[in-house]
Design a protein around this motif. Sequence first.
Motif: not given
Length: 135
Positions: A10-24
């Motif tokens: 892989i060329c780059e690691l993810p800049r963000t490792s977690e995504f959370i839906p808002s309001g839930k």
Amino acid sequence: MARPTKRRRICELPRTSEFIPSGKECGAAVELTVDEYETIRLIDRLGYSQEDCARQMNVARTTVQAIYDTARGKLAEAIVEGKRLVISGGAYDVCPNAHKCCGKDCARRRCGGKRCENGELSCRRERCECGKTDK
């Protein structure tokens, strides 16, 4: 005995490792591996073909297709069901030339991974940026 998993480049690691839906309230999470993230990044974000992606990641095209299908299924699950998305794990190695790579105009794609006389992977077609020809 199962065959061991080949490590993906892989060329780059993810800049963000977690995504959370808002309001839930987030209970269950969907885990996307780093190599799955890389296939999404290369194919959907940078416009690589599966064949180019396979070459970049140093695996077979059929492997990329399987990784990509799994990754898209996980993304769909996270979006449709409003689940938290976590990016971690997987069998991968970070490219040692990641600081020069990647992008639509990746050096490895331009010259097939050949090194020019100065030892750099920075070739442009037949001639390197240093002005010398490929080895």
